[in-house]
Design a protein around this motif. Structure first.
Motif, mmCIF file in Angstrom:
data_model
loop_
_atom_site.group_PDB
_atom_site.id
_atom_site.type_symbol
_atom_site.label_atom_id
_atom_site.label_comp_id
_atom_site.label_asym_id
_atom_site.label_seq_id
_atom_site.Cartn_x
_atom_site.Cartn_y
_atom_site.Cartn_z
ATOM 1 N N LEU A 158 -31.810 -4.540 81.202
ATOM 2 C CA LEU A 158 -31.864 -3.593 81.832
ATOM 3 C C LEU A 158 -32.238 -2.265 80.906
ATOM 4 O O LEU A 158 -33.322 -2.154 81.629
ATOM 5 C CB LEU A 158 -30.201 -2.958 82.243
ATOM 6 C CG LEU A 158 -29.127 -3.519 83.092
ATOM 7 C CD1 LEU A 158 -27.422 -2.883 82.596
ATOM 8 C CD2 LEU A 158 -29.966 -3.914 83.580
ATOM 9 N N VAL A 159 -32.065 -1.709 79.888
ATOM 10 C CA VAL A 159 -32.952 -0.981 79.261
ATOM 11 C C VAL A 159 -34.970 -1.835 79.166
ATOM 12 O O VAL A 159 -35.301 -0.681 79.172
ATOM 13 C CB VAL A 159 -32.632 -0.983 77.378
ATOM 14 C CG1 VAL A 159 -33.254 -0.011 77.121
ATOM 15 C CG2 VAL A 159 -31.145 -0.429 78.236
ATOM 16 N N ILE A 160 -34.047 -2.669 78.680
ATOM 17 C CA ILE A 160 -35.591 -4.051 78.842
ATOM 18 C C ILE A 160 -36.793 -4.070 79.973
ATOM 19 O O ILE A 160 -38.035 -3.094 80.519
ATOM 20 C CB ILE A 160 -36.092 -4.810 78.386
ATOM 21 C CG1 ILE A 160 -35.225 -4.981 77.092
ATOM 22 C CG2 ILE A 160 -37.270 -5.278 78.075
ATOM 23 C CD1 ILE A 160 -34.597 -6.496 76.360
ATOM 24 N N ILE A 161 -35.921 -3.708 80.985
ATOM 25 C CA ILE A 161 -37.095 -3.827 82.536
ATOM 26 C C ILE A 161 -37.018 -2.766 83.029
ATOM 27 O O ILE A 161 -37.958 -2.436 83.149
ATOM 28 C CB ILE A 161 -36.002 -4.959 83.779
ATOM 29 C CG1 ILE A 161 -35.487 -6.454 83.113
ATOM 30 C CG2 ILE A 161 -36.541 -4.497 85.351
ATOM 31 C CD1 ILE A 161 -34.791 -7.151 83.791
ATOM 32 N N MET A 162 -35.922 -1.611 82.394
ATOM 33 C CA MET A 162 -36.492 0.167 83.175
ATOM 34 C C MET A 162 -37.335 0.795 82.125
ATOM 35 O O MET A 162 -38.331 1.025 82.446
ATOM 36 C CB MET A 162 -35.017 0.399 82.976
ATOM 37 C CG MET A 162 -35.350 2.000 83.233
ATOM 38 S SD MET A 162 -34.885 2.024 85.026
ATOM 39 C CE MET A 162 -33.067 1.643 85.298
ATOM 40 N N VAL A 163 -37.346 0.023 81.505
ATOM 41 C CA VAL A 163 -38.369 0.571 79.533
ATOM 42 C C VAL A 163 -40.059 0.095 80.665
ATOM 43 O O VAL A 163 -41.319 0.668 80.996
ATOM 44 C CB VAL A 163 -38.769 0.138 78.481
ATOM 45 C CG1 VAL A 163 -39.754 0.428 77.875
ATOM 46 C CG2 VAL A 163 -37.175 1.032 77.979
ATOM 47 N N TYR A 164 -40.326 -1.809 81.318
ATOM 48 C CA TYR A 164 -41.166 -1.837 80.721
ATOM 49 C C TYR A 164 -41.463 -1.464 82.837
ATOM 50 O O TYR A 164 -42.786 -1.172 82.720
ATOM 51 C CB TYR A 164 -40.925 -3.555 81.369
ATOM 52 C CG TYR A 164 -41.873 -4.284 82.089
ATOM 53 C CD1 TYR A 164 -43.300 -5.003 81.627
ATOM 54 C CD2 TYR A 164 -41.850 -5.101 83.581
ATOM 55 C CE1 TYR A 164 -44.054 -5.124 82.236
ATOM 56 C CE2 TYR A 164 -42.885 -4.984 84.080
ATOM 57 C CZ TYR A 164 -43.694 -5.496 83.893
ATOM 58 O OH TYR A 164 -44.997 -6.481 84.020
ATOM 59 N N CYS A 166 -40.819 1.330 83.919
ATOM 60 C CA CYS A 166 -40.803 2.988 84.025
ATOM 61 C C CYS A 166 -42.484 2.968 83.406
ATOM 62 O O CYS A 166 -43.426 3.849 84.088
ATOM 63 C CB CYS A 166 -40.792 3.761 82.919
ATOM 64 S SG CYS A 166 -38.428 3.755 84.155
ATOM 65 N N VAL A 167 -43.311 2.276 82.574
ATOM 66 C CA VAL A 167 -44.428 2.509 81.900
ATOM 67 C C VAL A 167 -45.420 1.278 82.385
ATOM 68 O O VAL A 167 -46.493 2.087 83.207
ATOM 69 C CB VAL A 167 -44.389 1.356 80.138
ATOM 70 C CG1 VAL A 167 -45.138 1.307 80.302
ATOM 71 C CG2 VAL A 167 -43.535 2.131 79.454
ATOM 72 N N THR A 168 -45.397 0.832 83.571
ATOM 73 C CA THR A 168 -46.337 0.181 84.221
ATOM 74 C C THR A 168 -46.196 1.231 85.450
ATOM 75 O O THR A 168 -47.660 1.112 85.898
ATOM 76 C CB THR A 168 -45.674 -1.169 84.381
ATOM 77 O OG1 THR A 168 -44.487 -1.553 85.026
ATOM 78 C CG2 THR A 168 -45.777 -2.707 83.709
ATOM 79 N N ALA A 169 -45.325 1.590 86.728
ATOM 80 C CA ALA A 169 -45.407 2.353 87.097
ATOM 81 C C ALA A 169 -46.083 3.823 86.719
ATOM 82 O O ALA A 169 -45.721 4.716 87.765
ATOM 83 C CB ALA A 169 -44.344 2.328 87.831
#
Length: 338
Positions: A158-164, A166-169
């Motif tokens: 969840l942390v990995i996906i959330m960071v990804y 937020c960074v890409t968007a």
């Protein structure tokens, strides 16, 4: 030329009816607006149904994944099954089930995938780092620690996906996403540890495998996001699973070293392959397609609840009060993120 005012009509009783409008296009505009409203209503209704179906698919996928963890733990504890053997037979047979369904009902899109090099490249990454990476490291984490600890470690996706995301968007996490993350971690933590952090005694190799499984789970949500709408979850997941199973089997040859299972062992293996792999992967990837990776991953953390319930029913695990609190937190997270 002068414009004429709309004519009034004498009804014969001395009263004059309101003027009739003869403005061109009035009726057409009204019909057009009504048609647009109908189209919007249908679109919104389809989107709502898709959201509900995606949530249901993700929930079932997470529940069935819980069956997978319990079955694997049962096989490790009672039959001393080799981890690589279990992975190879699981990927090979579950992948074969996918391929049978695909060849019968969706062969055209499979051929399209095989003829599209850029999508095959995405599939290669998904196969190696998503399906194989997550499956192998998760089974190793269960063996090196326990099913509960492995599940908690995998929730770090969840942390990995959330960071990804937020960074890409290029955006900050929304409040509901942050709240969902907190509830997901808190619920999984309570179920796995009983609220006592000291019970999470993880050997270094177990910790490493848990982190790798979280990364693999994140890859499963993120990597195939663009090709899932094109080919569907069955083709994407099934092809990757079957390919990884074939590759592993070339080295392991699982048919040459079948463990001495009794009836219970065969049932546990069947649950692992059919329910915990074939159905779980298919449903979860359908959820990713319908509701997105972040929401699917959050809802998918219902897996610890499923793992705890099935462990109690199959292995005789007793629920503690903290388990019930964990149930409530994860269920609250599900409603929060829908």
């Amino acid at each position: 030329m002068t414009s004429r005012e709309p004519e009034s009509i004498d009804g014969g009783d001395g009263r004059t009816d309101p003027p009739l409008s003869i403005t061109p296009g009035d009726d057409a505009d009204a019909a057009s607006r009504a048609e647009r409203r109908g189209v919007r209503a249908r679109v919104n209704d389809r989107a709502h149904r898709r959201l509900l179906l995606g949530v249901a698919a993700t929930l079932l996928g997470g529940i069935f994944w819980g069956f997978s963890g319990t079955s694997a733990s049962y096989l490790f504890d009672h039959y001393q099954v080799d981890t690589v053997w279990l992975l190879s037979i699981r990927q090979l047979l579950a992948g074969a089930m996918f391929m049978v369904v695909i060849l019968l009902f969706d062969r055209a899109r499979l051929v399209q995938l095989l003829k599209t090099p850029r999508h095959l490249a995405v599939m290669a990454v998904f196969t190696v780092f998503g399906v194989f990476g997550n499956s192998f490291s998760y089974l190793l984490a269960i063996r090196l620690t326990n099913a509960g600890t492995a599940t908690v470690m995998q929730c770090l996706q969840l942390v990995i996906i959330m960071v990804y995301t937020c960074v890409t968007a290029r955006r900050r996490p929304r409040r509901r996403e942050l709240a969902g993350l907190v509830l997901a971690f808190a619920g999984a933590f309570l179920i796995a540890t009983g609220g006592d952090p000291s019970t999470l005694v993880i050997p270094p190799e177990g910790l490493a495998m848990g982190l790798v499984s979280a990364l693999g789970a994140a890859c499963m949500s993120v990597v195939p996001a663009k090709i899932l709408p094109v080919y569907g979850s069955s083709i994407v997941t099934g092809t990757a699973m079957f390919a990884s199973g074939l590759a592993i089997s070339l080295f392991v040859r699982p048919w040459e070293s079948v463990p001495a299972f009794d009836a219970s062992g065969w049932v546990a293996l069947a649950v692992l392959i059919v329910i915990g792999s074939f159905l779980a992967y298919n449903l979860y990837m359908q959820g990713v397609k319908d509701i997105g990776g972040v929401r699917a991953s959050l809802i998918g953390t219902i897996e610890p609840v499923s793992a705890t319930v099935t462990s109690a029913l199959v292995l005789g695990t007793v629920f503690a009060p903290t388990d019930l609190v964990g149930f409530a937190l994860i269920i609250a997270m599900v409603f929060l993120t829908v």
